[in-house]
Design a protein around this motif. Structure first.
Motif, PDB file in Angstrom:
ATOM      1  N   GLY A   1       0.831  -1.207   0.000  1.00  0.00           N
ATOM      2  CA  GLY A   1       0.000   0.000   0.000  1.00  0.00           C
ATOM      3  C   GLY A   1       0.857   1.245   0.000  1.00  0.00           C
ATOM      4  N   LEU A   2       2.111   1.050   0.324  1.00  0.00           N
ATOM      5  CA  LEU A   2       3.025   2.190   0.336  1.00  0.00           C
ATOM      6  C   LEU A   2       3.780   2.313  -0.971  1.00  0.00           C
TER       7      LEU A   2
ATOM      8  N   PRO B   1       1.681   3.502  -4.388  1.00  0.00           N
ATOM      9  CA  PRO B   1       1.302   4.921  -4.357  1.00  0.00           C
ATOM     10  C   PRO B   1       2.511   5.842  -4.319  1.00  0.00           C
ATOM     11  N   TYR B   2       3.555   5.431  -3.616  1.00  0.00           N
ATOM     12  CA  TYR B   2       4.757   6.254  -3.540  1.00  0.00           C
ATOM     13  C   TYR B   2       5.334   6.476  -4.939  1.00  0.00           C
TER      14      TYR B   2
ATOM     15  N   PHE C   1      15.625   5.733   1.124  1.00  0.00           N
ATOM     16  CA  PHE C   1      14.762   6.334   2.133  1.00  0.00           C
ATOM     17  C   PHE C   1      13.701   5.346   2.616  1.00  0.00           C
TER      18      PHE C   1
ATOM     19  N   VAL D   1      13.460   3.807   6.408  1.00  0.00           N
ATOM     20  CA  VAL D   1      12.337   4.036   7.318  1.00  0.00           C
ATOM     21  C   VAL D   1      11.668   2.713   7.694  1.00  0.00           C
TER      22      VAL D   1
ATOM     23  N   ILE E   1      16.065  12.974   8.628  1.00  0.00           N
ATOM     24  CA  ILE E   1      15.774  12.412   7.309  1.00  0.00           C
ATOM     25  C   ILE E   1      15.137  13.488   6.435  1.00  0.00           C
ATOM     26  N   ASN E   2      15.055  13.195   5.144  1.00  0.00           N
ATOM     27  CA  ASN E   2      14.486  14.156   4.194  1.00  0.00           C
ATOM     28  C   ASN E   2      13.000  14.369   4.497  1.00  0.00           C
TER      29      ASN E   2
ATOM     30  N   GLU F   1      10.727  16.080   3.001  1.00  0.00           N
ATOM     31  CA  GLU F   1       9.940  15.965   1.775  1.00  0.00           C
ATOM     32  C   GLU F   1       9.578  14.502   1.518  1.00  0.00           C
ATOM     33  N   TYR F   2      10.592  13.639   1.620  1.00  0.00           N
ATOM     34  CA  TYR F   2      10.379  12.218   1.372  1.00  0.00           C
ATOM     35  C   TYR F   2       9.447  11.621   2.432  1.00  0.00           C
ATOM     36  N   LEU F   3       9.657  12.043   3.668  1.00  0.00           N
ATOM     37  CA  LEU F   3       8.812  11.494   4.724  1.00  0.00           C
ATOM     38  C   LEU F   3       7.350  11.882   4.491  1.00  0.00           C
TER      39      LEU F   3
ATOM     40  N   ILE G   1       5.927  12.397   1.540  1.00  0.00           N
ATOM     41  CA  ILE G   1       5.401  11.501   0.506  1.00  0.00           C
ATOM     42  C   ILE G   1       5.138  10.121   1.094  1.00  0.00           C
ATOM     43  N   PHE G   2       6.088   9.671   1.880  1.00  0.00           N
ATOM     44  CA  PHE G   2       5.994   8.347   2.498  1.00  0.00           C
ATOM     45  C   PHE G   2       4.731   8.244   3.354  1.00  0.00           C
TER      46      PHE G   2
ATOM     47  N   GLY H   1       1.469   9.182   1.357  1.00  0.00           N
ATOM     48  CA  GLY H   1       1.340   8.179   0.297  1.00  0.00           C
ATOM     49  C   GLY H   1       1.024   6.823   0.884  1.00  0.00           C
ATOM     50  N   LEU H   2       1.239   6.704   2.163  1.00  0.00           N
ATOM     51  CA  LEU H   2       0.969   5.433   2.817  1.00  0.00           C
ATOM     52  C   LEU H   2      -0.417   5.422   3.459  1.00  0.00           C
TER      53      LEU H   2
ATOM     54  N   ILE I   1       6.407   2.888  11.555  1.00  0.00           N
ATOM     55  CA  ILE I   1       7.011   4.164  11.196  1.00  0.00           C
ATOM     56  C   ILE I   1       7.989   4.626  12.276  1.00  0.00           C
TER      57      ILE I   1
END
Lengths: 209, 209, 209, 209
Positions: free
Chosen positions: A171-172, A175-176, A197, A201, B160-161, B163-165, B167-168, B171-172, B202
């Motif tokens: 599910g991640l 969509p990611y 990344f 995580v 951590i980034n 921005e990426y987190l 989306i993560f 997006g999750l 997480i």
DNA sequence: AATGAATGAGCGTTCATTCAT
DNA sequence: GATGAATGAACGCTCATTCAT
């Protein structure tokens, strides 16, 4: 994917034509959606007459199904290869995550169609449901869940609900990647950072220790 | 959401009728998709004549937009409340994840429409793009990213980034919930386990240490 | 035209409202045509509610009919006055041509509606035909034809087919004026030149002698 | 009018079908008006399916435009031929008046549509204005005005305003014929009398001398 | 009498599918 | 097998008219 080696020339040509049509359709579906893509557009893009399309597919819906089906098959192949080729779950996550990123970076249309198919209830052909593919879906699910369970058994990862992790991970991941595609940011150079990344995580969490 | 207290009786009734129509439409859109839902179906479900719908909305597309818009506004409200009401990022993740789960458990149709709108390129009204809501989208994004940055600055989470987190996490979260909705498994009792699982992974990752 | 003197206050007010509605409708009909004018537009322009219109007219078509009817009556009045007030056909042509020019210069909308009604077969209310007014039309026709016949009898004009002259003259006058209206050239100062031109050609022809 | 000789069989057939549709539509438009003619009626009259119409015309409006356009072209041809083929203005009036009578006696529908188009403001397709054809209109105007000017220069006719004579003549001819069509009196045998009458009055006027 | 929200028949247009060539 | 013209069911939307208030 059918085995082209055992086919007659005629059948091989037929298969090739089918794939040309599917490729044209996939591009259009991913750009404009199933409903807003007309058969005429597909025919033009595939450089066939409209009527000809019907010699290869019974309906517009069948083209869509075939595309999804094909994507499923290739996804399954990637997954099963990764499952078989990796000695540990951690290694599997590393390899599979990368493979998926790379595959869809090269096949953006298919990702968009797939995600759209999964999420956009009622869009796509009216009476096509995810159920139609549940058999294949299940096989894929089971393979991944099994690998997760082994990882738990081998104490690679903590004792968590494998079912939930499956939902979490799949599910991640899709969509990611889809998000990156939508944003036009699925570029080769940046892929590595995203992969790292995600793995970081998932493996280590975000908390400071 | 408009303040119903300051409105005249007439305006209140008008607003209520609008909401009835939106509710009927939302249910149908979530079941059959935008394109496969006819105005007649909406009218029947809302118990109005077809023409009446057009006294409240200029077009089918406008109904769709209003639903999305409304969902956006309520989502924003939840987010901003959580951002403001929580003293730390960790606390925020806990509260917000729960709130989102609970909100969409009560508003399944809206989640489906929203996810479908985000993912189903070209489906939905032909010329409605995510861009149409990008302003609201951005505000929401910024709020969340800011909170994440603070969490990093306060050394609550690793460097951590952000921005990426973002989306993560987003997006999750939504696909995860959507998936449960699709599978018919977003039931109150089980929600807690899902929330705990997500937060656990997480926060701590999956690796054994 | 009804006689306002014999009416009660109530009836007078009712008549006045009717005329307000007709005036609003006439303007809109002349600008956008019967079919492209909605009752709502008429209601707004007349500053009444939509429903109120139906207290004064049974249908949109009836408004149209009333306008035409009214124009007919006033045209008839002008004609009969001119017929009665002029001692000769030549004088009649002079006076009547001027009166008609002047009347429609002040009532451009009505001319447009009238011409449109006469020429645009099937436009206007679907089942309204020129026949509906043929009685009034005939009376008007007869009056003019009679005057022409007298002119011939009195040897004012040559012995030509009065029927044809009637078609010629009326078929000329109204389109001529209408054309000027369409071109936006029916301005007071120029009117005289047009009147003189028409009379000159009809009386003397164009040939050099 | 396209040259049918240079076309392939397919193109010729396509053109022919277009003309069949236009003919069916022209008849209906002339009987019931643009707005009261439905596409289904056109399809039935033309003996095609509704959808087929759209293989030849993009919209109902385009059918209308094509009819007008076609009539314009043929009218222009008649005019220019007469202008070129006649040595004097007097001769021109004689020949052209006859040609126009004869042409529209054979093409009554087109006359009605044309006149209706010119006079019925706002009727016809909503956003189709006479302006759309003003280029062709102007060419036609200029040709006729030029011929009139020559006639004056050559002292065939008196020194009158050519612009006004143009309005007079064209504003007379078409409504005159249209009127006969409406009255059902445009029959071959009577035509001559009408032609002679018009020419007589225009040339010599009505006054006794 | 005045209002305007509710109504639904009716229309223009689209497009997946068929079938004669 | 290849074609694309023909088809008509289906849909979104309009607007004259009604009627409860």
């Amino acid at each position: 994917m059918e085995d082209t080696n055992t086919l007659t020339r005629k059948d091989r040509e037929k298969l090739q034509r089918k794939q040309e049509i599917m490729k044209a359709a996939a591009l259009l579906f991913s750009q404009k959606g199933f409903n807003h893509t007309t058969l005429e557009e597909i025919a033009v893009k595939a450089e066939f007459g409209i009527g000809t399309i019907y010699n290869y597919f019974q309906s517009k819906e069948e083209i869509f199904k075939s595309i999804i089906d094909n994507t499923f098959d290739r996804s399954y192949e990637i997954l099963s290869q990764c499952v078989n080729d990796t000695p540990s779950l951690v290694e599997f996550f590393k390899v599979y995550t990368r493979k998926v990123f790379e595959f869809y970076a090269d096949n953006k249309e298919e990702l968009i169609i797939l995600v759209s198919f999964y999420t956009a209830i009622g869009e796509g052909p009216s009476n096509l449901r995810r159920d139609a593919f549940s058999a294949k879906d299940c096989k894929l699910d089971e393979l991944l869940k099994q690998k997760i369970k082994e990882g738990i058994k081998n104490k690679e990862i903590r004792k968590i609900n494998p079912e939930y992790l499956y939902i979490f991970y799949h599910g991640l991941l899709f969509p990611y990647i889809a998000n990156l595609v939508y944003l036009g940011k699925l570029n080769k150079p940046e892929i590595n950072q995203h992969i790292n990344f995600i793995l970081d995580v998932i493996f280590n969490g975000i908390l400071v220790r």
